[in-house]
Design an enzyme around this catalytic site. Structure first.
Site, short mmCIF file in Angstrom:
data_model
loop_
_atom_site.label_atom_id
_atom_site.label_comp_id
_atom_site.label_asym_id
_atom_site.label_seq_id
_atom_site.Cartn_x
_atom_site.Cartn_y
_atom_site.Cartn_z
N SER A 83 0.71 -1.00 0.45
CA SER A 83 -0.04 -0.06 0.01
C SER A 83 0.50 1.28 -0.19
O SER A 83 1.74 1.37 0.37
CB SER A 83 -0.95 0.18 0.87
OG SER A 83 -0.20 0.02 2.26
N LEU A 84 0.46 2.37 -0.35
CA LEU A 84 1.36 3.28 -0.45
C LEU A 84 1.06 4.24 0.72
O LEU A 84 -0.10 3.93 1.86
CB LEU A 84 0.25 4.73 -1.95
CG LEU A 84 0.45 3.55 -2.62
CD1 LEU A 84 -0.58 4.82 -3.51
CD2 LEU A 84 1.38 3.81 -3.35
N LYS A 126 -8.91 7.73 -5.60
CA LYS A 126 -9.11 6.59 -4.60
C LYS A 126 -9.94 5.88 -4.51
O LYS A 126 -10.83 6.53 -4.11
CB LYS A 126 -8.04 6.77 -3.49
CG LYS A 126 -7.45 5.57 -2.16
CD LYS A 126 -6.11 6.26 -1.31
CE LYS A 126 -6.37 4.84 -0.36
NZ LYS A 126 -6.96 4.25 0.20
N CYS A 141 -48.22 18.93 18.80
CA CYS A 141 -47.38 19.98 17.93
C CYS A 141 -47.36 20.92 19.09
O CYS A 141 -48.14 21.34 19.35
CB CYS A 141 -48.76 20.61 16.49
SG CYS A 141 -48.13 21.47 15.62
N CYS A 192 -48.59 17.84 12.68
CA CYS A 192 -49.41 18.09 13.26
C CYS A 192 -51.39 17.65 12.50
O CYS A 192 -51.14 18.38 11.08
CB CYS A 192 -49.30 19.77 13.03
SG CYS A 192 -50.78 20.22 13.77
N LYS A 217 0.76 8.80 -9.06
CA LYS A 217 1.61 8.21 -9.20
C LYS A 217 2.35 8.99 -10.04
O LYS A 217 2.43 9.79 -11.50
CB LYS A 217 1.63 6.83 -10.02
CG LYS A 217 0.79 6.20 -9.36
CD LYS A 217 -0.25 4.39 -9.63
CE LYS A 217 -0.66 3.92 -8.42
NZ LYS A 217 -1.71 3.19 -9.36
N ARG A 263 -6.15 -8.69 -1.48
CA ARG A 263 -4.47 -8.85 -0.70
C ARG A 263 -3.61 -9.56 -0.07
O ARG A 263 -2.66 -10.10 0.19
CB ARG A 263 -5.03 -6.79 -0.62
CG ARG A 263 -3.35 -6.52 0.33
CD ARG A 263 -3.52 -4.98 0.38
NE ARG A 263 -4.21 -4.58 0.37
CZ ARG A 263 -3.31 -3.60 -0.64
NH1 ARG A 263 -1.87 -3.24 -0.63
NH2 ARG A 263 -3.82 -2.57 -0.53
N CYS A 268 -47.12 23.84 18.20
CA CYS A 268 -47.25 25.02 17.92
C CYS A 268 -48.77 25.43 18.71
O CYS A 268 -49.10 24.75 20.11
CB CYS A 268 -48.46 24.77 16.87
SG CYS A 268 -49.58 24.06 16.55
#
Ligand SMILES: [Zn+2]
Length: 778
Positions: A94-95, A128, A420, A444, A302, A149, A422
């Protein structure tokens, strides 16, 4: 967290460092197993990276303490025992990671120093992909083996599973491939496919995946390749391992070769020059990220020339010629301090999380949506909880999960309000669809009596794209409705009767009152589409309003049909079928035709429902057959449902509504439901009494652009995007937001981006704004 973990590294004693490295190695190893073998990580990537970084930093200060099993010496984790081991021809390394512009600058400087170069270096910048790396071996152009991998040296044999992925050719096409080559790339899952996979798993009561990468890994690492075959995995090729003969001189050329051999390579990859190019490519990828449809977590740089890559070689386990520039973490943890309830225009109660401010992906976040009561219950989120927050692109941040260990002892489950907020304190009900099914939305029940809804509704009515009345902002609307002057939109046009009362208000002088009333008078004449849009019917946005206006031309015609449709709403099974994903209008018509004619059929009893459907209703496509088979299971259930749906077919007025342009059954049902309510009908009548609605203009059919599909992109200089769109539509063109092969014309201004590329891809003609104006004679 123990004390050593938080201690600055330069203050660690040697004994503490030993302890710390041991603890870190164990912790990272445990995470690796959960990540690589169980595909079920328990920490965010950012937290994991932080552990690895701390480990590396401690090792840097105490190099003699580096353990044999140090996490910095490993990539990935040991493979699972389920698969046969495969030794990679060339290790899959891996990088190194870069996290900032400075890191990118340093990378470029390092490359130039090493190669003793003065001029600019060319690089490739590739997205990536956030998936699972795999290596696929070809001999004489044929796929012979594929491996994950693993630990970088030895991977798992997943040949049979890899063969099920459509993006991976079994046989290389084109020419020029070495007789033996390991092709490397990333197996991934698209965002939509991921969501569908998780939804299906959830419906089946199975475990869901944390993210597309884990889903891809879990799908690829199935013992039974038949299961892998059902997962819509994809593959991007970007590198190679062992090869028998050289086939390219640069990375860029190699990518083109991979493409020619039949692989997908990321279309966002580019070849750039120098450090400027590196930074610019990063910004580009950052901007593209939300539109890709698959996850990326950074950009890979790269060195382009392969001979230079060769010279640069490796330092310890990572190449010197490449680096992975990671995006900042899109996730963060913070504390939820409160849950507020907002009431929308349609009365829907939306819970909003108030958070301790936290930076996510470079932006400070203080609120996140909690969507609805079910979501709160699903997360079991409580006030005081520590939560994991995610921000993706421009989307409103959302809460992914909570951290149970950090819950305060006194945190109580959140009680979604039953009333509600309100002043009416009306009961909160679950919203139902027109077919009667309950949805997750709570609203409501006060409807227009609910002042919150009334206000939200009035705000929508005067908004720029509806009636566009200046001087009537939130403050004025609130004040006037508190005084009882505004109860419905029609009252706005009667405000002039309150002139004296208005003048008596604080801060309302002669001029401001005159301006306000003049502004309102100016809107007594209104275009039909604005009138329709201003009604604020759910699912009836601007485009649908315009389609309705063009179809009906006058307000009277629209209201008459909408009222008629109110008594003709589709029955629940019809509604369900018309909403069934995969079953389009043509397929629905075919099903209803079948139910009407009931042809005698000779079909073997052993036939599956899909086969039966194929034989009985040849007009159905495969997607519709699958959708019906999944919904009904067997022929008898399907036949009964089709007959019932036929009986529930809505009346002509409803069908007329549903068949107009972009309206469709869902919006038609909302329109019908709206006009089924007495108070809505009264509101519309009283409003029409105040207005002169200008009939809609039929789009022209004799212009240069009539019938053409046009896309506008980039900055326009002579007109706004809205104006351009309206003008094009008046001239009979269809304006679309994205470029496809159906697009006839792209009008591009400065700064046009991905749409220009799409146009190139589909071979669509691109013209400038000037050329467009010349074309339409404007
Ligand atoms: Zn209310």
């Amino acid at each position: 967290m123990d004390s050593a973990r938080t201690k600055p590294i330069d203050q660690l004693t040697e004994a503490e460092a030993v302890q710390e490295l041991t603890a870190l190695a164990d912790e990272i190893a445990a995470h690796d197993i959960r990540y690589y073998q169980e595909d079920a990580p328990t920490v965010s990537d950012a937290d994991y990276d932080a552990l690895k970084q701390r480990n590396a930093a401690v090792e840097q200060r105490f190099p003699h303490l580096v353990r044999d099993n140090s996490p910095s010496l490993r990539v990935g984790a040991a493979r699972s025992e389920q698969f046969a081991p495969v030794e990679h021809g060339v290790p899959m390394l891996s990088l190194d990671n870069a996290f900032s512009d400075e890191d990118a600058l340093e990378f470029d400087a390092r490359v130039k120093r090493f190669l003793r170069l003065d001029g600019e270096v060319a690089y490739t910048a590739e997205p990536k992909i956030d998936g699972l790396s795999a290596s696929v071996l070809y001999r004489d152009g044929r796929l012979v083996r594929a491996a994950t991998r693993g630990d970088g040296r030895v991977g798992e044999d997943v040949t049979e599973n890899i063969r099920t992925i459509g993006d991976i050719p079994h046989k290389l096409s084109g020419s020029g491939w070495p007789s033996e080559i390991e092709i490397r790339g990333e197996v991934y899952l698209g965002a939509e496919e991921f969501a569908a996979l998780n939804a299906a798993a959830e419906a089946a009561g199975q475990r869901t995946y944390a993210n597309p990468r884990n889903a891809a890994a879990g799908s690829l690492r199935q013992i039974d390749s038949k299961i892998t075959a059902q997962r819509p995995l994809r593959f991007f090729a970007y590198a190679w391992g062992l090869f028998s003969t050289p086939f390219a001189e640069t990375q860029w050329e190699a990518l083109q070769m991979l493409k020619a051999w039949g692989f997908q390579v990321t279309p966002q990859s580019r070849r750039v020059e120098g450090v400027e190019g590196l930074l610019e490519a990063y910004r580009y990828m950052e901007a593209e990220r939300p539109k890709l449809g698959f996850d990326i977590d950074g950009v890979v740089y790269k060195v382009d020339r392969l001979d230079w890559q060769q010279r640069l070689g490796f330092v310890s386990r990572a190449p010197r010629w490449g680096i992975a520039r990671k995006f900042p973490a899109q996730q963060a943890r913070t504390v939820l301090e409160a849950i507020d309830i907002q009431v929308g225009r349609t009365g829907a109660l939306t819970p909003v999380a108030r958070l301790q401010p936290v930076t996510v992906g470079g932006v400070v976040v203080t609120n996140a949506t909690l969507h609805n009561a079910d979501e709160i219950a699903r997360l079991d989120v409580r006030i005081g909880d520590t939560v994991i927050l995610q921000r993706a692109g421009d989307v409103i941040p959302q809460i992914l999960s909570i951290i149970p260990e950090e819950r305060p002892a006194d945190a109580e489950p959140y009680d979604f309000p039953h009333l509600c907020p309100c002043p009416l304190k009306t009961e909160v009900v679950r919203e139902t669809t027109a077919s009667g099914a309950e949805t997750v939305v709570r609203r409501c029940s006060g409807e227009f009596a609910c002042p919150f809804q009334k206000l939200a509704h009035l705000r929508h009515f005067v908004s720029r794209r509806a009636f566009d009345i200046e001087g009537l902002g939130e403050k004025q609307l609130t004040l006037f409705s508190e005084r009882g002057w505004l109860n419905s939109p029609a009252d706005i046009f009667r405000l002039h009767e309150k002139r004296d009362e208005l003048l008596a208000l604080d801060r309302f002088g002669e001029t401001s009152v005159r301006n306000l009333l003049d502004g309102i008078e100016a809107r007594r004449e209104i275009a039909l589409e604005r009138f329709v849009y201003g009604l604020g019917i759910r699912h009836v946005g601007e485009t649908t309003s315009l389609a309705l206006a063009r179809h009906f031309e006058t307000a009277e015609a629209f209201v008459a049909t909408a009222r008629a449709a109110a008594d003709q709403t589709a029955g629940s099974l019809y509604a369900e079928l018309s909403d069934l994903e995969g079953l389009g209008p043509t397929a629905l018509a075919a099903v209803l035709d079948f139910a009407r004619s009931r042809p005698a059929l000779l079909i073997p009893a052993s036939a599956s429902l899909e086969e039966h459907l194929r034989l009985a209703i040849p007009r159905l496509n495969a997607r519709a057959r699958t959708a019906l088979a999944e919904r009904f299971g067997d022929w008898a259930s399907f036949e009964a449902a089709a007959a019932q749906a036929l009986a529930q077919t809505p009346g002509e007025a409803f069908q007329e509504l549903a068949s107009i342009g972009t309206v469709g059954v869902v919006a038609a049902r909302m329109i019908a439901a709206f006009f089924a309510e007495d108070h809505n009908r009264a509101m519309v009548d009283s409003l029409l009494g105040e207005l002169r609605v200008i009939p809609a203009e039929k789009p022209k059919s004799d212009t240069a652009v009539a019938g053409k599909t046009v896309v506008f992109t980039g900055a326009l200089e002579r007109m706004t995007r809205d104006e351009a769109k309206a003008q094009a539509e008046r001239l009979g063109a269809k304006v679309s937001g994205s470029v496809s092969k159906k697009t006839d014309l792209v009008v591009a201004g400065p700064g046009a981006g991905s749409k220009l590329k799409d146009a190139e891809k589909h071979g669509v003609q691109v013209i400038s704004e000037e050329e467009w104006l010349a074309l339409i004679g404007g």
